[in-house]
Design a protein around this motif. Structure first.
Motif, PDB file in Angstrom:
ATOM      1  N   ASP A   1       0.869  -1.174   0.000  1.00 12.86           N
ATOM      2  CA  ASP A   1       0.000   0.000   0.000  1.00 12.86           C
ATOM      3  C   ASP A   1       0.905   1.223   0.000  1.00 12.86           C
ATOM      4  OD1 ASP A   1      -2.674  -1.188   0.271  1.00 12.86           O
ATOM      5  OD2 ASP A   1      -1.980  -1.820   2.250  1.00 12.86           O
ATOM      6  N   ILE A   2       0.544   2.232  -0.774  1.00 14.59           N
ATOM      7  CA  ILE A   2       1.313   3.464  -0.778  1.00 14.59           C
ATOM      8  C   ILE A   2       0.395   4.616  -0.395  1.00 14.59           C
ATOM      9  CG2 ILE A   2       1.005   3.832  -3.286  1.00 14.59           C
ATOM     10  CD1 ILE A   2       3.900   5.027  -3.198  1.00 14.59           C
ATOM     11  N   LEU A   3       0.858   5.406   0.570  1.00 13.02           N
ATOM     12  CA  LEU A   3       0.018   6.456   1.140  1.00 13.02           C
ATOM     13  C   LEU A   3       0.801   7.763   1.228  1.00 13.02           C
ATOM     14  CD1 LEU A   3      -1.222   4.374   4.198  1.00 13.02           C
ATOM     15  CD2 LEU A   3      -2.547   4.806   2.129  1.00 13.02           C
ATOM     16  N   PRO A   4       0.148   8.902   0.971  1.00 14.82           N
ATOM     17  CA  PRO A   4       0.793  10.193   1.226  1.00 14.82           C
ATOM     18  C   PRO A   4       0.622  10.554   2.697  1.00 14.82           C
ATOM     19  CG  PRO A   4      -1.358  10.546   0.243  1.00 14.82           C
ATOM     20  CD  PRO A   4      -1.173   9.048   0.341  1.00 14.82           C
ATOM     21  N   VAL A   5       1.706  10.942   3.347  1.00 11.54           N
ATOM     22  CA  VAL A   5       1.638  11.355   4.747  1.00 11.54           C
ATOM     23  C   VAL A   5       2.406  12.656   4.924  1.00 11.54           C
ATOM     24  CG1 VAL A   5       1.386   8.988   5.602  1.00 11.54           C
ATOM     25  CG2 VAL A   5       3.660   9.983   5.398  1.00 11.54           C
ATOM     26  N   ILE A   6       2.176  13.293   6.067  1.00  3.31           N
ATOM     27  CA  ILE A   6       2.825  14.560   6.374  1.00  3.31           C
ATOM     28  C   ILE A   6       3.974  14.323   7.351  1.00  3.31           C
ATOM     29  CG2 ILE A   6       2.497  16.858   7.366  1.00  3.31           C
ATOM     30  CD1 ILE A   6       1.125  16.430   4.694  1.00  3.31           C
ATOM     31  N   THR A   7       5.102  14.939   7.086  1.00  4.47           N
ATOM     32  CA  THR A   7       6.284  14.780   7.921  1.00  4.47           C
ATOM     33  C   THR A   7       6.058  15.349   9.314  1.00  4.47           C
ATOM     34  OG1 THR A   7       7.707  14.965   5.965  1.00  4.47           O
ATOM     35  CG2 THR A   7       8.741  15.309   8.109  1.00  4.47           C
ATOM     36  N   ASP A   8       6.329  14.516  10.340  1.00  4.90           N
ATOM     37  CA  ASP A   8       6.311  15.006  11.712  1.00  4.90           C
ATOM     38  C   ASP A   8       7.733  15.331  12.153  1.00  4.90           C
ATOM     39  OD1 ASP A   8       7.479  12.529  12.092  1.00  4.90           O
ATOM     40  OD2 ASP A   8       5.760  11.645  13.121  1.00  4.90           O
ATOM     41  N   GLU A   9       7.899  15.685  13.415  1.00  9.48           N
ATOM     42  CA  GLU A   9       9.220  16.094  13.902  1.00  9.48           C
ATOM     43  C   GLU A   9      10.232  14.957  13.775  1.00  9.48           C
ATOM     44  OE1 GLU A   9      11.270  17.988  17.966  1.00  9.48           O
ATOM     45  OE2 GLU A   9       9.108  17.595  17.870  1.00  9.48           O
ATOM     46  N   PHE A  10       9.795  13.725  14.052  1.00 11.84           N
ATOM     47  CA  PHE A  10      10.685  12.567  13.992  1.00 11.84           C
ATOM     48  C   PHE A  10      11.219  12.356  12.574  1.00 11.84           C
ATOM     49  CE2 PHE A  10      11.372   8.030  13.291  1.00 11.84           C
ATOM     50  CZ  PHE A  10      12.190   7.694  14.358  1.00 11.84           C
ATOM     51  N   LEU A  11      10.313  12.325  11.583  1.00 17.53           N
ATOM     52  CA  LEU A  11      10.729  12.097  10.194  1.00 17.53           C
ATOM     53  C   LEU A  11      11.519  13.289   9.643  1.00 17.53           C
ATOM     54  CD1 LEU A  11       7.562  10.433   8.623  1.00 17.53           C
ATOM     55  CD2 LEU A  11       9.760   9.341   9.088  1.00 17.53           C
ATOM     56  N   ALA A  12      11.124  14.482  10.035  1.00 16.03           N
ATOM     57  CA  ALA A  12      11.824  15.674   9.545  1.00 16.03           C
ATOM     58  C   ALA A  12      13.306  15.630   9.911  1.00 16.03           C
ATOM     59  CB  ALA A  12      11.170  16.929  10.117  1.00 16.03           C
ATOM     60  N   LYS A  13      13.600  15.165  11.113  1.00 12.29           N
ATOM     61  CA  LYS A  13      14.987  15.085  11.571  1.00 12.29           C
ATOM     62  C   LYS A  13      15.770  14.048  10.783  1.00 12.29           C
ATOM     63  CE  LYS A  13      17.756  14.325  15.747  1.00 12.29           C
ATOM     64  NZ  LYS A  13      17.700  14.033  17.211  1.00 12.29           N
ATOM     65  N   ARG A  14      15.150  12.927  10.471  1.00 12.78           N
ATOM     66  CA  ARG A  14      15.854  11.835   9.801  1.00 12.78           C
ATOM     67  C   ARG A  14      15.957  12.012   8.291  1.00 12.78           C
ATOM     68  NH1 ARG A  14      14.519  10.959  14.426  1.00 12.78           N
ATOM     69  NH2 ARG A  14      15.510   9.384  15.779  1.00 12.78           N
ATOM     70  N   LEU A  15      15.033  12.742   7.699  1.00 12.54           N
ATOM     71  CA  LEU A  15      15.041  12.910   6.246  1.00 12.54           C
ATOM     72  C   LEU A  15      15.442  14.313   5.812  1.00 12.54           C
ATOM     73  CD1 LEU A  15      11.822  10.893   5.296  1.00 12.54           C
ATOM     74  CD2 LEU A  15      14.201  10.195   5.059  1.00 12.54           C
ATOM     75  N   ASP A  16      15.876  15.140   6.764  1.00 11.64           N
ATOM     76  CA  ASP A  16      16.309  16.498   6.445  1.00 11.64           C
ATOM     77  C   ASP A  16      15.193  17.265   5.731  1.00 11.64           C
ATOM     78  OD1 ASP A  16      17.985  18.692   6.345  1.00 11.64           O
ATOM     79  OD2 ASP A  16      18.969  18.083   4.487  1.00 11.64           O
ATOM     80  N   LEU A  17      14.004  17.228   6.328  1.00 17.86           N
ATOM     81  CA  LEU A  17      12.840  17.915   5.783  1.00 17.86           C
ATOM     82  C   LEU A  17      12.277  18.863   6.820  1.00 17.86           C
ATOM     83  CD1 LEU A  17      11.008  14.877   4.101  1.00 17.86           C
ATOM     84  CD2 LEU A  17      12.180  16.734   2.900  1.00 17.86           C
ATOM     85  N   ASN A  18      11.297  19.650   6.418  1.00 14.78           N
ATOM     86  CA  ASN A  18      10.573  20.506   7.337  1.00 14.78           C
ATOM     87  C   ASN A  18       9.318  19.792   7.820  1.00 14.78           C
ATOM     88  OD1 ASN A  18      12.310  22.842   7.030  1.00 14.78           O
ATOM     89  ND2 ASN A  18      11.372  23.133   5.027  1.00 14.78           N
ATOM     90  N   ILE A  19       8.922  20.053   9.035  1.00 12.53           N
ATOM     91  CA  ILE A  19       7.669  19.505   9.536  1.00 12.53           C
ATOM     92  C   ILE A  19       6.526  19.969   8.630  1.00 12.53           C
ATOM     93  CG2 ILE A  19       6.023  19.522  11.462  1.00 12.53           C
ATOM     94  CD1 ILE A  19       8.416  19.869  13.345  1.00 12.53           C
ATOM     95  N   GLY A  20       5.688  19.035   8.206  1.00 15.48           N
ATOM     96  CA  GLY A  20       4.583  19.368   7.308  1.00 15.48           C
ATOM     97  C   GLY A  20       4.859  19.062   5.855  1.00 15.48           C
ATOM     98  N   ASP A  21       6.121  18.753   5.523  1.00 13.92           N
ATOM     99  CA  ASP A  21       6.432  18.371   4.136  1.00 13.92           C
ATOM    100  C   ASP A  21       5.793  17.014   3.814  1.00 13.92           C
ATOM    101  OD1 ASP A  21       7.890  20.631   3.647  1.00 13.92           O
ATOM    102  OD2 ASP A  21       9.855  19.683   3.871  1.00 13.92           O
ATOM    103  N   PRO A  22       5.388  16.797   2.565  1.00 17.60           N
ATOM    104  CA  PRO A  22       4.802  15.506   2.198  1.00 17.60           C
ATOM    105  C   PRO A  22       5.875  14.440   1.984  1.00 17.60           C
ATOM    106  CG  PRO A  22       4.856  16.942   0.291  1.00 17.60           C
ATOM    107  CD  PRO A  22       5.350  17.763   1.455  1.00 17.60           C
ATOM    108  N   VAL A  23       5.574  13.212   2.392  1.00 16.65           N
ATOM    109  CA  VAL A  23       6.417  12.052   2.102  1.00 16.65           C
ATOM    110  C   VAL A  23       5.510  10.918   1.645  1.00 16.65           C
ATOM    111  CG1 VAL A  23       8.266  12.655   3.706  1.00 16.65           C
ATOM    112  CG2 VAL A  23       6.354  11.267   4.503  1.00 16.65           C
ATOM    113  N   LEU A  24       6.106   9.906   1.029  1.00 15.43           N
ATOM    114  CA  LEU A  24       5.363   8.741   0.563  1.00 15.43           C
ATOM    115  C   LEU A  24       5.647   7.565   1.494  1.00 15.43           C
ATOM    116  CD1 LEU A  24       6.111   9.015  -3.266  1.00 15.43           C
ATOM    117  CD2 LEU A  24       3.994   9.657  -2.088  1.00 15.43           C
TER     118      LEU A  24
END
Length: 245
Positions: free
Chosen positions: A187-210
């Motif tokens: 299953d593939i879903l669009p989700v919004i980056t939280d603080e945990f993912l933002a730190k690990r993927l070098d993104l901003n909180i609220g950025d979209p990820v798959l």
């Protein structure tokens, strides 16, 4: 009149999706300059602050190019990795196929775990233990995906340590446990980056990820690996071949 049909998601993401639709259907073409922020805000029935956040996400994905004092232009999205969802390749294989160096950082291995949500899916007994693997995957030392993998502990060597997993997990299972994964249900879903993912993927909180959730099966149809992989949407693009029945 607003063009946005509201639901539970953040309003800026709904605006972003509406602009995505206009790009997909050709209303906005590569090189086109978008209407002014004032005009777009009026058309979508949202504040300029909401519109700017939607444009920021689109720019992060490489779909628009904002030029100060000139305007916002549509660009062609150039994802670094493009893959068919029907292709069962490891992340390592996908990265190396692009001529880049695949790597792993922040690897954490948890043994003797009980994951009640997966007992039924793995056909385990109540007291059976599982192994959970957390890691960030990199391409030329830049983070592109965060992975969580769940496996029955009985399938792995008793002396397993973090240093043992220095290749793709699919290859590790084949070489160390003689387990060949032949297919997966995904299953593939669009989700919004939280603080945990933002730190690990070098993104901003609220950025979209798959988010790609997969149960992997061996060549005897036994479930052997459940994974949750979070991909940077500006780096990965998945497509699927659909046949008319």
């Amino acid at each position: 009149m607003s063009l946005i049909k509201k639901d539970s998601r953040p309003l800026y993401m709904l605006v972003k999706e509406k602009i995505d639709e206009k790009i997909e259907n050709g209303e906005y073409k590569p090189g086109d300059r978008l209407p002014s922020e004032a005009k777009l805000s009026e058309n979508f029935g949202v504040s300029r602050a909401t519109l700017r956040e939607a444009l920021r996400v689109l720019e992060k994905e490489g779909k628009v190019n904002r030029q100060q004092g000139i305007g916002t232009f549509i660009t062609e999205k150039l994802a670094l990795f493009k893959s068919g969802i029907e292709e069962l390749n490891s992340i390592t294989q996908t990265i190396e196929a692009m001529g880049l160096k695949a790597g792993t950082v922040d690897l954490k291995l948890k043994m003797n775990q009980q994951v009640e949500d997966l007992i039924k899916e793995f056909e385990l007994n109540k007291n059976d233990k599982m192994v959970i693997l957390h890691r960030t995957r990199t391409a030329d030392d830049k983070p592109v995906a965060y992975c969580e993998d769940y496996l029955p502990q009985s399938l792995l060597p008793n002396s397993l340590s973090e240093s043992d997993i220095n290749i793709s997990l699919l290859s590790f299972l084949q070489e160390e446990s003689n387990i060949y994964i032949s297919y997966a249900v995904a299953d593939i879903l669009p989700v919004i980056t939280d603080e945990f993912l933002a730190k690990r993927l070098d993104l901003n909180i609220g950025d979209p990820v798959l988010l790609l959730k997969q149960m992997h099966y061996d060549d005897r149809d036994n479930p052997v690996l459940y994974s949750k992989n979070y991909f940077r949407s500006d780096k990965f693009e998945f497509h699927v071949l659909r046949n008319r029945g």
